[in-house]
Each structure stands twice: as structure tokens, then as C-alpha cells.
Design a protein around this motif. Structure first.
Motif, PDB file in Angstrom:
ATOM      1  N   VAL A  95       0.841  -1.201   0.000  1.00 38.89           N
ATOM      2  CA  VAL A  95       0.000   0.000   0.000  1.00 38.89           C
ATOM      3  C   VAL A  95       0.876   1.251   0.000  1.00 38.89           C
ATOM      4  CG1 VAL A  95      -1.568   1.373   1.412  1.00 38.89           C
ATOM      5  CG2 VAL A  95      -2.035  -1.047   1.051  1.00 38.89           C
ATOM      6  N   LEU A  96       1.900   1.257   0.857  1.00 39.14           N
ATOM      7  CA  LEU A  96       2.733   2.456   0.995  1.00 39.14           C
ATOM      8  C   LEU A  96       3.672   2.649  -0.192  1.00 39.14           C
ATOM      9  CD1 LEU A  96       3.590   2.132   4.789  1.00 39.14           C
ATOM     10  CD2 LEU A  96       1.989   3.722   3.722  1.00 39.14           C
ATOM     11  N   ALA A  97       4.098   1.552  -0.811  1.00 36.34           N
ATOM     12  CA  ALA A  97       5.039   1.655  -1.928  1.00 36.34           C
ATOM     13  C   ALA A  97       4.340   1.741  -3.277  1.00 36.34           C
ATOM     14  CB  ALA A  97       5.986   0.447  -1.919  1.00 36.34           C
ATOM     15  N   ALA A 148       2.095  -3.685  -6.825  1.00 30.53           N
ATOM     16  CA  ALA A 148       1.089  -4.716  -7.019  1.00 30.53           C
ATOM     17  C   ALA A 148       1.487  -5.999  -6.294  1.00 30.53           C
ATOM     18  CB  ALA A 148       0.894  -4.997  -8.505  1.00 30.53           C
ATOM     19  N   VAL A 149       0.486  -6.803  -5.966  1.00 32.40           N
ATOM     20  CA  VAL A 149       0.716  -8.055  -5.249  1.00 32.40           C
ATOM     21  C   VAL A 149      -0.053  -9.169  -5.957  1.00 32.40           C
ATOM     22  CG1 VAL A 149       0.446  -9.275  -3.056  1.00 32.40           C
ATOM     23  CG2 VAL A 149       0.962  -6.830  -3.057  1.00 32.40           C
ATOM     24  N   ASP A 150       0.590 -10.305  -6.145  1.00 31.41           N
ATOM     25  CA  ASP A 150      -0.071 -11.485  -6.692  1.00 31.41           C
ATOM     26  C   ASP A 150      -0.526 -12.367  -5.535  1.00 31.41           C
ATOM     27  OD1 ASP A 150       0.320 -10.863  -9.428  1.00 31.41           O
ATOM     28  OD2 ASP A 150       2.396 -11.545  -9.298  1.00 31.41           O
ATOM     29  N   VAL A 151      -1.807 -12.735  -5.513  1.00 34.15           N
ATOM     30  CA  VAL A 151      -2.342 -13.495  -4.395  1.00 34.15           C
ATOM     31  C   VAL A 151      -3.097 -14.730  -4.880  1.00 34.15           C
ATOM     32  CG1 VAL A 151      -2.615 -11.379  -3.045  1.00 34.15           C
ATOM     33  CG2 VAL A 151      -4.594 -12.319  -4.262  1.00 34.15           C
ATOM     34  N   ARG A 188      -3.824  -4.373  -6.855  1.00 32.55           N
ATOM     35  CA  ARG A 188      -3.107  -3.106  -6.666  1.00 32.55           C
ATOM     36  C   ARG A 188      -3.705  -2.464  -5.415  1.00 32.55           C
ATOM     37  NH1 ARG A 188      -4.310  -4.558 -11.543  1.00 32.55           N
ATOM     38  NH2 ARG A 188      -2.615  -4.774 -13.083  1.00 32.55           N
ATOM     39  N   PRO A 189      -3.070  -2.683  -4.262  1.00 29.32           N
ATOM     40  CA  PRO A 189      -3.668  -2.300  -2.973  1.00 29.32           C
ATOM     41  C   PRO A 189      -3.819  -0.785  -2.818  1.00 29.32           C
ATOM     42  CG  PRO A 189      -1.949  -3.947  -2.668  1.00 29.32           C
ATOM     43  CD  PRO A 189      -1.832  -3.450  -4.082  1.00 29.32           C
ATOM     44  N   ALA A 217       0.728 -14.862  -0.969  1.00 29.24           N
ATOM     45  CA  ALA A 217       0.891 -13.506  -1.500  1.00 29.24           C
ATOM     46  C   ALA A 217       2.363 -13.252  -1.778  1.00 29.24           C
ATOM     47  CB  ALA A 217       0.350 -12.470  -0.512  1.00 29.24           C
ATOM     48  N   ALA A 218       2.628 -12.560  -2.883  1.00 27.66           N
ATOM     49  CA  ALA A 218       4.004 -12.224  -3.249  1.00 27.66           C
ATOM     50  C   ALA A 218       4.005 -10.877  -3.959  1.00 27.66           C
ATOM     51  CB  ALA A 218       4.604 -13.299  -4.153  1.00 27.66           C
TER      52      ALA A 218
END
Length: 325
Positions: A148-150, A153-156, A172-173, A204-205
Motif C-alpha cells: 500500500v505504501l510503496a 502490485a501483489v499477486d495473491v 493493486r492495494p 501472497a508475493a
């Protein structure tokens, strides 16, 4: 030896005045022996730490000494939002930063204000999770904080209630929400903005993709709209029920607020024994049957016929199970 811990000892003495080694150890989560070693290292480094023997003694800084090492790290500045929420801060991976940021703030305050902060902190405590259930495990929560802060994107891999139950998504948080002890992730997907229960994330990665959150996105406003839409979609029908006086008193502890408000708005007396008839919103037959059975003999379903039949079948099965049917 941790230089950060030595600074914490120094700031504790500056903020609290005289403290025993045992109390310092308790504050920092270390052994008493480690606290004694840290105090000795501060003295060896030239910090004027004075030991006062006897009852009520302990360690204190020489009067007038104040460290200027109160600058906050980026992590500690982030953690300030959670300074009064130790449980959520720990879940987010910010427990140490919160403790350090609080110490630095206290160290910067005049003595009178420090005492007031301690007095207020002693009489308020927040326990976010609800009753009757264990806190959810959220091992991926710190990863989502960083994402969120950076703007990464995250793959879950995610478990949901409908088929297929396990799905893979690139998220994309946009933000995190804590509601009644449960963490939710609000994220953009290929199909738009969606909400995910963090405890249901199986894997999650972080991805290589970076993104910019829309400048006009308001997390609070989005969550309020999401809740309104959820309530509208949740109740797909209505039921007519009758409630005894006892059932109506028990209603707030057993059914959602929407049902309580509906009973208050539509209740009409039936007979002279205190029973009332009302129209309530329901999600579906199975769900409504389970919720209304919590009230036992203090509720009767009048309509629809399908829900009344479901209640009858469940009560009959219970009677048979207990040998009375």
C-alpha cells in the motif's frame, strides 16, 4: 547489542525519571540482566546515568540531561497513527516502531504533559476483536502494508465463498480497513475496485509492477459506500414474524441491527399478551432460519411459506434428535 535498544533505555529514563532495572526490562521485553548490561553500557558511553539505592530507588539521568537523539525514522512516523492501538500495530508489523515513536514523543514533552499522557493511557484500552471468536491469522498483512505504501502490485491466491473457491489475482492495494477485529484489503483489479478479507489470502508475493493510486480516491468514503451497497445486496427478501415480549428484548443480542430497526418500525400488537407482528429483512431461507432459531419459542414465522416450512423441518428434526419427535 542493539543500539536502538540503548536509545530506548535512554529515552525511557528521560521520559519516566527514576526506573528500576526490572521495570526497564519489562518495558523493553528483555531480561533484567540485559537491562543491567544496557545501563552499564550507557554509563560507559558517558551518559550520566545515576544509580540510587534503597526502596524507591533505581536509575535516573542526572538532572538537566536530555538527549537530542529524538529524530523519528520513517517507520516510526508511519506508526504514530497506531500509537494507541497496540494490537492492530502488532498485526501490521509496527509494534516496535510504535513503542519507539511513543517514547520519543514522551521524551520531547514537558514533565507535566508526560504525566498527563501516562494518566490518560492508564484508563483507556482498545480491544478491537469481537466476542465469541478467535482472532484471525493474517500472516500476509505486513506485506500488504508495504505494498500500500510503496504502490506495488501483489499477486495473491485467495479463498472465496463461491466456486471456484480458490482464485489467483493481481491486486493493486489502495488501503487497509480494520472492522470489528477483521482486516480487509481494498484493491484495484482488472474488473475494478474490490474488497478482500486478509485472513482468506492463502499466498501472497510482491510483483514487479508499480502503480499510482488515483489522487481522488478516498478510502473512508469508499468503505462507507461499500458498506451501504453490502447491506442493500445482503437482504434480498422480507419475512413476517411474531415476537413475544421476551423475544423482542433478546432481539438486539441475537440478530443484526437492521432487523431490530425493522421490528421497531413495523411492530403491531397481536392479542393482549404482548406479542407483536413485524416485517423484517432476510438474506435467504437457510440464513434466516438459522438466525431466527436463536430466539427459540419466542419467535414464530408467519410468512413466507418456504421459511415457515424450513423452521418446522428444523424444529421437527431437533425434537427427533432429542427423542421427543
Amino acid at each position: 547489542m542493539s543500539a536502538g535498544r540503548l536509545l530506548s533505555v535512554l529515552l525511557l529514563l528521560q521520559a519516566r525519571g527514576g526506573m528500576s532495572a526490572r521495570r526497564i526490562a519489562g518495558e523493553l521485553g528483555v531480561s533484567v540482566r540485559t537491562a543491567y548490561r544496557d545501563l552499564a553500557r550507557l554509563q560507559a558511553a558517558g551518559v550520566p546515568v545515576r544509580a540510587e539505592p534503597g526502596r524507591g530507588g533505581g536509575y535516573r539521568l542526572v538532572d538537566g540531561y536530555r538527549t537530542r537523539l529524538t529524530g523519528m525514522s520513517e517507520g516510526e512516523a508511519r506508526a504514530l497513527l497506531f500509537a494507541g492501538l497496540p494490537g492492530p500495530a502488532a498485526e501490521l508489523g509496527l509494534a516496535e516502531e510504535v513503542a519507539a515513536a511513543r517514547l520519543k514523543l514522551l521524551a520531547a514533552l514537558p514533565a507535566g504533559l508526560r504525566e498527563e499522557v501516562d494518566r490518560v493511557a492508564a484508563v483507556f484500552h482498545l480491544d478491537a476483536p469481537g466476542w465469541y471468536r478467535e482472532p484471525e491469522r493474517t500472516p500476509h498483512l505486513p506485506l500488504f502494508v508495504d505494498a500500500v505504501l510503496a504502490g506495488r502490485a501483489v499477486d495473491v491466491r485467495y479463498r472465496r465463498w463461491r466456486a471456484p473457491q480458490e482464485v489467483c489475482r493481481r491486486l493493486r492495494p489502495y488501503g487497509l480497513v480494520l472492522k470489528s477485529g477483521t482486516w480487509y484489503l481494498v484493491a484495484a483489479t482488472e474488473k475494478g475496485i474490490a474488497t478482500y478479507r486478509v485472513a482468506h489470502v492463502l499466498d501472497a508475493a510482491p510483483a514487479d509492477e508499480l502503480f499510482d493510486r488515483p489522487a481522488d480516491f478516498d478510502l473512508g468514503a469508499h468503505w462507507a459506500a461499500y458498506l451501504d451497497d453490502f447491506r442493500a445486496r445482503r437482504h434480498t427478501g422480507t419475512a413476517t414474524i411474531r415476537l413475544s415480549p421476551k423475544g423482542r428484548r433478546r432481539l438486539p443480542d441475537n440478530l443484526p441491527p437492521e432487523v431490530v430497526r425493522a421490528v421497531d418500525a413495523t411492530a403491531t400488537a397481536v392479542g393482549d399478551d404482548g406479542w407483536v407482528e413485524a416485517v423484517i429483512p432476510v438474506e435467504g431461507t437457510e440464513h434466516a432460519c438459522g438466525e431466527l432459531l436463536r430466539l427459540g419459542v419466542d419467535v414464530e414465522v408467519v410468512a413466507p411459506a418456504g421459511l415457515r416450512r424450513a423452521m418446522t423441518a428444523t424444529v421437527t428434526a431437533l425434537a427427533r434428535a432429542y427423542g421427543t419427535g
